[in-house]
Design a protein around this motif. Sequence first.
Motif, mmCIF file in Angstrom:
data_model
loop_
_atom_site.group_PDB
_atom_site.id
_atom_site.type_symbol
_atom_site.label_atom_id
_atom_site.label_comp_id
_atom_site.label_asym_id
_atom_site.label_seq_id
_atom_site.Cartn_x
_atom_site.Cartn_y
_atom_site.Cartn_z
ATOM 1 N N GLU A 138 -2.676 3.955 5.736
ATOM 2 C CA GLU A 138 -1.389 4.095 5.064
ATOM 3 C C GLU A 138 -0.697 5.361 5.541
ATOM 4 N N ARG A 154 1.644 0.293 5.968
ATOM 5 C CA ARG A 154 0.187 0.101 5.975
ATOM 6 C C ARG A 154 -0.175 -0.509 7.322
ATOM 7 N N ARG A 161 2.593 -3.200 8.021
ATOM 8 C CA ARG A 161 3.316 -3.975 7.010
ATOM 9 C C ARG A 161 4.109 -3.006 6.129
ATOM 10 N N GLN A 214 5.543 -1.273 3.071
ATOM 11 C CA GLN A 214 5.059 -1.104 1.697
ATOM 12 C C GLN A 214 6.160 -0.640 0.742
ATOM 13 N N GLY A 251 8.454 -2.355 -0.818
ATOM 14 C CA GLY A 251 8.526 -3.197 -2.012
ATOM 15 C C GLY A 251 7.385 -2.916 -2.972
ATOM 16 N N LEU A 252 6.158 -2.768 -2.406
ATOM 17 C CA LEU A 252 4.998 -2.467 -3.252
ATOM 18 C C LEU A 252 5.139 -1.092 -3.895
ATOM 19 N N ALA A 253 5.661 -0.118 -3.107
ATOM 20 C CA ALA A 253 5.851 1.211 -3.678
ATOM 21 C C ALA A 253 6.856 1.184 -4.823
ATOM 22 N N GLU A 254 7.895 0.377 -4.676
ATOM 23 C CA GLU A 254 8.877 0.256 -5.750
ATOM 24 C C GLU A 254 8.251 -0.376 -6.989
ATOM 25 N N GLN A 255 7.417 -1.390 -6.777
ATOM 26 C CA GLN A 255 6.726 -2.008 -7.906
ATOM 27 C C GLN A 255 5.784 -1.019 -8.592
ATOM 28 N N GLN A 256 5.081 -0.216 -7.785
ATOM 29 C CA GLN A 256 4.194 0.793 -8.359
ATOM 30 C C GLN A 256 4.987 1.833 -9.147
#
Length: 474
Positions: free
Chosen positions: A98, A112, A127, A129, A131-136
């Motif tokens: 990461e 990542r 890939r 991240q 979107g995932l960081a925003e969700q987190q």
Amino acid sequence: MTGSEHRIPSLAARESADNSETTDLERIVAAASDLALVLDASGVVTRVIVGGALSADAGVAGWEGRPIEETLVPEGRTKLIAAREALEAGRPLPSGLELTHVLGDGVERPMRYTMIPYGAGAMLLGRDQAGLAEQQRQLVDAQLTLERTYEAQREFDTRYRMLLRAVNDAVAFVSAGDGTIGDLNEPAAALLGGTREGLMGTRLAEALGDAAPDGLMDEIDRAATRDAREPVVAAADASGRGIAIAPQLFRAAGKRSYLCRLSDPDAEAGGAPGISADVSLLFERSTDAVVFATLSGEIATANEAFLDLVGAARLADLRGQNLAGFLGRGRVDLNVVAENARRAGTMRLYATRMVSELGAETPVEMSVTYLNDRTDPLLGLVIRDAARSEAVRAGPAPAAMESASSVMELVGSATLREIVAETTDVVEKMCIETAVQLTRNNRVAAAEMLGLSRQSLYVKLRKYGLLNYDPNET
């Protein structure tokens, strides 16, 4: 046609094939990842392949020819150096690397990567991240909001509990649906003739007993909706003692409930004039000692007669001390009177001894009343000096003379040892029965009162056939 002429098309065809393979590889890499970076042996970016999740103008086009460390945040540089060292040493590479890039506009982009050897360097298949960081981030914000809400709820609940305990009015919360008591304070529990723990969750009609009027909840609902809000009067017990219920309707969490203020209409109508002043004067001038203490025995206040009894100079010297320190059997006496008073409301004529601050002992008889019409219940004790009563009783004692005569009649028909043993057994049995009665069959308290271990008490109970003896059933 010369040989070189034959070779030239062959080389051109080969270059065309290589370019086609390179284009196909880039397409595959672009489809398999959002961003692919080809690094040489020194860590310089030689090729940037952008996938569908990142646009071509995402700020990565200018990375070619630059060391990749220049595009990373400081934490990411350390991770990348460790991964490249593992690659050069032939150690297993991390499954997910990461890294966070800094784009041209200063925006950070978490990626990542999977690192694979490629030529003399390596290829990073990444890939996005973001979107995932925003969700987190949203999850963390939701968690913080939930914790703040929980803290606010806990603070509100604490304030509600303190307010419910502090008010002197009898207050109960009753569900409008089934008439269940959701919560109440100690004054309300005292009016209903029970304890707060025992009444919570029961129906109000059940708490009022058989004397509750039919359709009680209907009457409460009508009283809550009337402008005058006249209270509903119900009887708490068969004696006809009335309880006035003044309801106020409110809605919380989609449920309708009543805030019911309970009161004794007879007491509000007025009792004897000046009763408070008379009781206060009686407390001060009474020849019997009067003391108020908490359930744990801490002295709250006492009159002059109690000060004389224990040999204290000032009331301030007694406040905060434990009443058990002035009782002959200490904590045993206190536990007996407190438990019996709390269970039955009162306890009459409990005999013990008071020990003054100088160690002088005085036989006393005390009556105890449990006062739970307040936030913190108290014990009210009226203590009377029994020394004169004992002297009067000890004067002419025909019963004692008859007992002595009956014992003397055994002389000649039994040995002295047999006479003493039989007399001792009778006295011992009477003492054990008395201790069990005073403690209401609390065997631990009875053993402490008699100065026995619990095992020794059970041995003697079995000896005298008192193992199943229960004074509460007699």
